[in-house]
Design a protein around this motif. Structure first.
Motif, PDB file in Angstrom:
ATOM      1  N   THR A  76      25.210  20.511 -80.316  1.00  0.00           N
ATOM      2  CA  THR A  76      25.477  21.965 -79.299  1.00  0.00           C
ATOM      3  C   THR A  76      25.763  23.142 -80.140  1.00  0.00           C
ATOM      4  N   LEU A  77      26.481  23.114 -81.188  1.00  0.00           N
ATOM      5  CA  LEU A  77      26.716  24.420 -81.902  1.00  0.00           C
ATOM      6  C   LEU A  77      25.401  24.638 -82.607  1.00  0.00           C
ATOM      7  N   VAL A  78      24.780  23.904 -83.340  1.00  0.00           N
ATOM      8  CA  VAL A  78      23.391  24.335 -84.190  1.00  0.00           C
ATOM      9  C   VAL A  78      22.590  24.928 -83.133  1.00  0.00           C
ATOM     10  N   GLU A  79      22.413  23.972 -81.803  1.00  0.00           N
ATOM     11  CA  GLU A  79      21.371  24.735 -80.733  1.00  0.00           C
ATOM     12  C   GLU A  79      21.837  25.875 -80.640  1.00  0.00           C
ATOM     13  N   SER A  80      23.150  26.417 -80.445  1.00  0.00           N
ATOM     14  CA  SER A  80      23.683  27.520 -79.655  1.00  0.00           C
ATOM     15  C   SER A  80      23.022  28.658 -80.496  1.00  0.00           C
ATOM     16  N   ILE A  81      22.845  28.631 -81.791  1.00  0.00           N
ATOM     17  CA  ILE A  81      22.454  29.934 -82.845  1.00  0.00           C
ATOM     18  C   ILE A  81      21.193  29.848 -83.106  1.00  0.00           C
ATOM     19  N   GLN A  82      20.236  29.183 -82.276  1.00  0.00           N
ATOM     20  CA  GLN A  82      18.721  29.112 -82.535  1.00  0.00           C
ATOM     21  C   GLN A  82      18.087  30.632 -82.176  1.00  0.00           C
ATOM     22  N   HIS A  83      19.186  31.429 -81.496  1.00  0.00           N
ATOM     23  CA  HIS A  83      18.713  32.842 -81.018  1.00  0.00           C
ATOM     24  C   HIS A  83      18.458  33.778 -82.289  1.00  0.00           C
ATOM     25  N   LEU A  84      19.296  33.141 -83.510  1.00  0.00           N
ATOM     26  CA  LEU A  84      19.078  33.993 -84.687  1.00  0.00           C
ATOM     27  C   LEU A  84      18.008  33.678 -85.626  1.00  0.00           C
ATOM     28  N   ARG A  85      16.986  32.706 -85.207  1.00  0.00           N
ATOM     29  CA  ARG A  85      15.956  32.337 -85.850  1.00  0.00           C
ATOM     30  C   ARG A  85      14.947  33.129 -85.759  1.00  0.00           C
ATOM     31  N   ASP A  86      14.209  33.567 -87.065  1.00  0.00           N
ATOM     32  CA  ASP A  86      13.195  34.389 -87.023  1.00  0.00           C
ATOM     33  C   ASP A  86      11.754  33.427 -87.125  1.00  0.00           C
ATOM     34  N   PRO A  87      10.825  34.072 -86.766  1.00  0.00           N
ATOM     35  CA  PRO A  87       9.649  33.412 -86.624  1.00  0.00           C
ATOM     36  C   PRO A  87       9.154  32.837 -88.267  1.00  0.00           C
ATOM     37  N   ASP A  88       9.611  33.383 -89.219  1.00  0.00           N
ATOM     38  CA  ASP A  88       9.275  33.037 -90.411  1.00  0.00           C
ATOM     39  C   ASP A  88      10.223  31.589 -90.834  1.00  0.00           C
ATOM     40  N   GLY A  89      11.013  31.299 -90.119  1.00  0.00           N
ATOM     41  CA  GLY A  89      12.046  30.388 -90.300  1.00  0.00           C
ATOM     42  C   GLY A  89      13.316  30.444 -90.682  1.00  0.00           C
ATOM     43  N   SER A  90      13.465  32.047 -91.237  1.00  0.00           N
ATOM     44  CA  SER A  90      14.876  32.372 -91.728  1.00  0.00           C
ATOM     45  C   SER A  90      15.616  32.710 -90.594  1.00  0.00           C
ATOM     46  N   GLN A 104      10.030  22.739 -88.651  1.00  0.00           N
ATOM     47  CA  GLN A 104      11.014  24.021 -88.625  1.00  0.00           C
ATOM     48  C   GLN A 104      11.978  24.116 -89.881  1.00  0.00           C
ATOM     49  N   ILE A 105      12.395  23.116 -90.104  1.00  0.00           N
ATOM     50  CA  ILE A 105      13.375  22.849 -91.525  1.00  0.00           C
ATOM     51  C   ILE A 105      12.523  23.208 -92.662  1.00  0.00           C
ATOM     52  N   ASP A 106      11.351  22.617 -92.600  1.00  0.00           N
ATOM     53  CA  ASP A 106      10.696  22.820 -93.888  1.00  0.00           C
ATOM     54  C   ASP A 106      10.382  24.713 -93.976  1.00  0.00           C
ATOM     55  N   ALA A 107      10.081  25.608 -92.799  1.00  0.00           N
ATOM     56  CA  ALA A 107       9.822  26.497 -92.809  1.00  0.00           C
ATOM     57  C   ALA A 107      11.088  27.494 -93.450  1.00  0.00           C
ATOM     58  N   THR A 108      12.318  26.786 -93.058  1.00  0.00           N
ATOM     59  CA  THR A 108      13.555  27.413 -93.334  1.00  0.00           C
ATOM     60  C   THR A 108      13.868  27.375 -94.870  1.00  0.00           C
ATOM     61  N   GLY A 109      13.374  26.019 -95.223  1.00  0.00           N
ATOM     62  CA  GLY A 109      13.551  25.832 -96.714  1.00  0.00           C
ATOM     63  C   GLY A 109      12.633  26.741 -97.508  1.00  0.00           C
ATOM     64  N   ALA A 110      11.374  27.128 -97.037  1.00  0.00           N
ATOM     65  CA  ALA A 110      10.452  28.097 -97.466  1.00  0.00           C
ATOM     66  C   ALA A 110      10.935  29.520 -97.508  1.00  0.00           C
ATOM     67  N   ALA A 111      11.559  29.717 -96.415  1.00  0.00           N
ATOM     68  CA  ALA A 111      12.213  31.040 -96.500  1.00  0.00           C
ATOM     69  C   ALA A 111      13.139  31.289 -97.637  1.00  0.00           C
ATOM     70  N   ILE A 112      14.136  30.337 -97.725  1.00  0.00           N
ATOM     71  CA  ILE A 112      14.921  30.427 -98.642  1.00  0.00           C
ATOM     72  C   ILE A 112      14.499  30.565-100.247  1.00  0.00           C
ATOM     73  N   ALA A 113      13.461  29.592-100.366  1.00  0.00           N
ATOM     74  CA  ALA A 113      12.790  29.795-101.511  1.00  0.00           C
ATOM     75  C   ALA A 113      12.230  31.321-101.856  1.00  0.00           C
ATOM     76  N   ALA A 114      11.615  31.848-100.754  1.00  0.00           N
ATOM     77  CA  ALA A 114      10.844  32.999-101.094  1.00  0.00           C
ATOM     78  C   ALA A 114      11.892  34.329-101.312  1.00  0.00           C
ATOM     79  N   MET A 115      13.301  33.647-100.982  1.00  0.00           N
ATOM     80  CA  MET A 115      14.199  35.115-101.519  1.00  0.00           C
ATOM     81  C   MET A 115      14.725  34.930-103.085  1.00  0.00           C
ATOM     82  N   GLN A 116      14.247  33.474-103.533  1.00  0.00           N
ATOM     83  CA  GLN A 116      14.809  33.447-104.950  1.00  0.00           C
ATOM     84  C   GLN A 116      14.065  34.356-105.808  1.00  0.00           C
ATOM     85  N   GLU A 117      14.974  34.617-107.008  1.00  0.00           N
ATOM     86  CA  GLU A 117      14.508  35.867-107.871  1.00  0.00           C
ATOM     87  C   GLU A 117      14.005  34.895-108.751  1.00  0.00           C
ATOM     88  N   ASP A 118      13.180  35.407-109.912  1.00  0.00           N
ATOM     89  CA  ASP A 118      12.700  34.896-110.972  1.00  0.00           C
ATOM     90  C   ASP A 118      13.572  34.480-111.849  1.00  0.00           C
TER      91      ASP A 118
END
Length: 348
Positions: free
Chosen positions: A278-292, A15-29
């Motif tokens: 606990t804090l990190v767990e509490s915001i997983q409702h913000l997670r999108d299926p693509d990892g972002s 899941q962390i890898d997917a989040t990294g991929a989501a960040i990279a996908a937003m990077q401009e040229d």
């Protein structure tokens, strides 16, 4: 192969890898990491997002981001506050935005051990910190910014930005030492800033109703130990919404993922790792299926707001997971901030 962070029962390495991929996908040229595709780029959040790329093993993408910072730095060492697709929308200077490059560069070096990268980025870091030093007031606090055209500085000093500058100077001193070019004046500035944060907080603008003004003195490293724990405890119930995250603004029913994960980094630095999880767990409702991650949620009506998946929110999740799991070589970037550098530099 990069070992990725994970928090048992909260986030897997995949899941962390997917989040990294989501960040990279937003990077401009250009290498820029905007808030979201087509959105603005500011030099602070850009660096935070680059740090998450480093953690997830996307070294080329992270270095492309730092290359953007190097190329867009102005002759005076600053960056515009806001750019969109290479166009400057706000040309003025934010001292904290400029200082943060030191945190990102040191973090990337810790992870990669790449001296070539450090050599390449050292002039950028030096120019940025040299500029930032001009914003320090006689009382030790740093003015928040200035007008780029006229050179006039705005006299107000804000606690969040100053707490972040405290960490940035520590990283800049470490880089200077690694380069064999120690800067004792930076260490002295760091000491003066730490003194005013700890002993004269009234010298800053009054704390706002935003949570960042509450936890940043701990996140930036100026407050630690019992003083830090007491500081966090005083407003915990104002901001923390159990099972949802923390409020961005104390009187609004709006929780945000980035602030929640930054608070997790802060309490982890105080040794309260269970609360951090606990804090990190509490915001997983913000997670999108693509990892972002979506920026926030208005919990009174269950609506995401703003309706955007922000690059820097995803980055804050990655950095918090890394710190909590003690995974990458840069996982202690927030925990290991030194409170004093004067003795280390042997200033007389």
């Amino acid at each position: 192969m990069t070992t990725l962070p994970a928090i048992a029962g909260v986030l897997t390495a995949e899941q962390i890898d997917a989040t990294g991929a989501a960040i990279a996908a937003m990077q401009e040229d250009s290498g820029a990491l905007p808030w979201f595709p087509g959105g603005q780029t500011d030099p602070w959040d850009h660096v935070e997002s680059a740090m998450a790329l480093s953690v997830t093993g996307r070294i080329a993408e992270a270095e492309a981001a730092y290359g953007w910072s190097r190329r867009h730095q102005r002759a005076d060492g600053s960056w515009p506050i806001r750019m969109v697709d290479g166009r400057v929308l706000d040309p003025n200077i934010d001292s904290n935005f400029c200082a943060y490059i030191a945190v990102g560069v040191w973090h990337h070096y810790l992870i990669t051990g790449d001296t070539r990268f450090l050599d390449e980025m050292w002039p950028t870091v030096w120019s940025a910190i040299d500029l930032v030093m001009k914003f320090q007031r006689p009382d030790g606090a740093f003015r928040w910014g200035g007008d780029h055209r006229s050179g006039a500085m705005f006299d107000q000093a804000q606690i969040t930005g100053n707490a972040s500058i405290f960490q940035a100077i520590d990283c800049a001193v470490r880089i200077a030492d690694e380069m064999g070019q120690p800067e004792s004046s930076w260490a002295a500035a760091h000491a003066a800033l730490g003194d005013v944060i700890r002993d004269r907080p009234e010298n800053f603008e009054p704390p706002s109703d935003h949570s960042m003004d509450w936890y940043y003195p701990i996140l930036g490293g100026a407050l630690r130990g019992r003083a830090g724990q007491e500081h966090i405890a005083r407003r915990w119930d104002e901001f923390v919404v159990a099972g949802m995250g923390i409020r961005c603004v104390d009187h609004r029913p709006w929780v945000t993922g980035a602030e929640t994960c930054e608070l997790a980094l802060a309490v982890d630095a105080l040794g309260d790792t269970a609360d951090a999880i606990t804090l990190v767990e509490s915001i997983q409702h913000l997670r999108d299926p693509d990892g972002s991650y979506w920026t926030g949620l208005v919990f009174s009506d269950g609506k995401r707001w703003p309706v955007e998946k922000s690059c820097w929110t995803s980055a804050a999740v990655v950095l918090a997971a890394d710190a909590i799991s003690r995974t990458s070589a840069g996982e202690g970037i927030f925990r290991d901030v030194r409170q004093t550098l004067v003795a280390d530099q042997q200033i007389t």
